[in-house]
Design a protein around this motif. Structure first.
Motif, short mmCIF file in Angstrom:
data_model
loop_
_atom_site.label_atom_id
_atom_site.label_comp_id
_atom_site.label_asym_id
_atom_site.label_seq_id
_atom_site.Cartn_x
_atom_site.Cartn_y
_atom_site.Cartn_z
N SER A 152 1.83 -2.55 -12.63
CA SER A 152 0.59 -2.17 -11.94
C SER A 152 0.34 -3.17 -10.84
CB SER A 152 -0.60 -2.26 -13.02
OG SER A 152 -0.63 -3.57 -13.59
N ARG A 153 0.53 -4.44 -11.03
CA ARG A 153 0.14 -5.46 -9.74
C ARG A 153 0.78 -4.89 -8.55
NH1 ARG A 153 -3.95 -7.73 -8.73
NH2 ARG A 153 -3.75 -6.58 -6.84
N ASP A 154 2.28 -4.64 -8.55
CA ASP A 154 2.97 -4.06 -7.39
C ASP A 154 2.44 -2.65 -6.83
OD1 ASP A 154 5.19 -5.94 -7.47
OD2 ASP A 154 5.83 -5.06 -9.46
N ASP A 179 -0.91 -3.73 -5.10
CA ASP A 179 -0.72 -4.38 -3.89
C ASP A 179 -0.30 -3.30 -2.75
OD1 ASP A 179 -1.38 -6.98 -5.06
OD2 ASP A 179 0.71 -7.40 -5.21
#
Length: 225
Positions: free
Chosen positions: A84-86, A89
């Protein structure tokens, strides 16, 4: 013919997408790295970019930022990074959509069609249909099937306006929270759930099975006309 730039370091994926897109009437250029992608984008002016994040010379996020420095071209990220962070971002950097590998070609083509149907960002959209409802963007009014006004709170209108001005585009939770509330509310994702549920009750034919206001878990929301 719609011009599509595909950026990936996998020769197999480049060949597969070039073949499938050309068979459906798209003009296609390919690039195996970020530097070549930015050069082609500048010279060729594609209408859509399909971009891998794991490039050999630079991170795909840097390519997104490079494009966003001068262009509003729609960008679909096609990546093996499923975290989810990718995704957040990439969306915050300016990507319009995110598809994880392995992917289905039919789904990717549907995402491409949805994004390329969008009106240009600088074109005025006086009204947008949401099912049987009509959204007057200039007057900031929503009309029901019988012409009656549908009352929306200022927060509901703020969310609705961002979504309907970007049909087919995945809008990140971060962007919605920042623009409708403030950067101080980035952790308040429950706000979005509450107000999107309210919009669905007012504008969806079946709020329990939304057709127009779609949740992309962990990423954001999408308006489908």
């Amino acid at each position: 013919m719609t011009r599509v730039l595909v950026v990936d370091d996998s020769p197999q994926i480049l060949a597969t997408l070039r073949l499938n897109l050309r068979a459906r009437g798209y003009r296609v250029q390919v690039a195996p790295d970020g530097e070549r992608a930015l050069t082609i984008a500048t010279e060729w002016q594609p209408a859509l970019v399909i971009l891998d994040l794991g490039l050999p010379d630079m991170d795909g996020i840097a390519v997104i930022r490079g494009l966003r420095g001068w262009s509003t071209v729609p960008i679909i990220v096609l990546s093996g990074r499923a975290g989810s962070r990718d995704k957040v971002d990439a969306l915050d950097a300016g990507a319009d959509d995110y598809v994880t590998k392995p992917f289905g070609i039919d789904e990717l083509l549907a995402r491409i069609r949805a994004i390329t149907r969008r009106a240009p960002a600088d074109e005025e959209l006086p009204t947008v249909d949401v099912g049987r409802h009509s959204v007057d963007l200039n007057g900031k009014i929503v009309y029901g099937p019988g012409g009656e006004r549908v009352h929306l709170t200022p927060i509901e209108w703020g969310l609705l306006e961002i979504l309907v001005r970007n049909p087919g585009k995945l809008i990140s939770q971060r962007r919605l929270l920042t623009e409708v509330w403030s950067p101080n509310h980035l952790s308040e994702t429950n706000y979005l759930r509450v107000y999107l549920a309210s919009l669905r009750r007012k504008l969806e034919h079946d709020p329990s099975r939304p057709r127009h206001f779609i949740t992309e878990p962990g990423m954001g929301y999408r308006f489908e006309p």
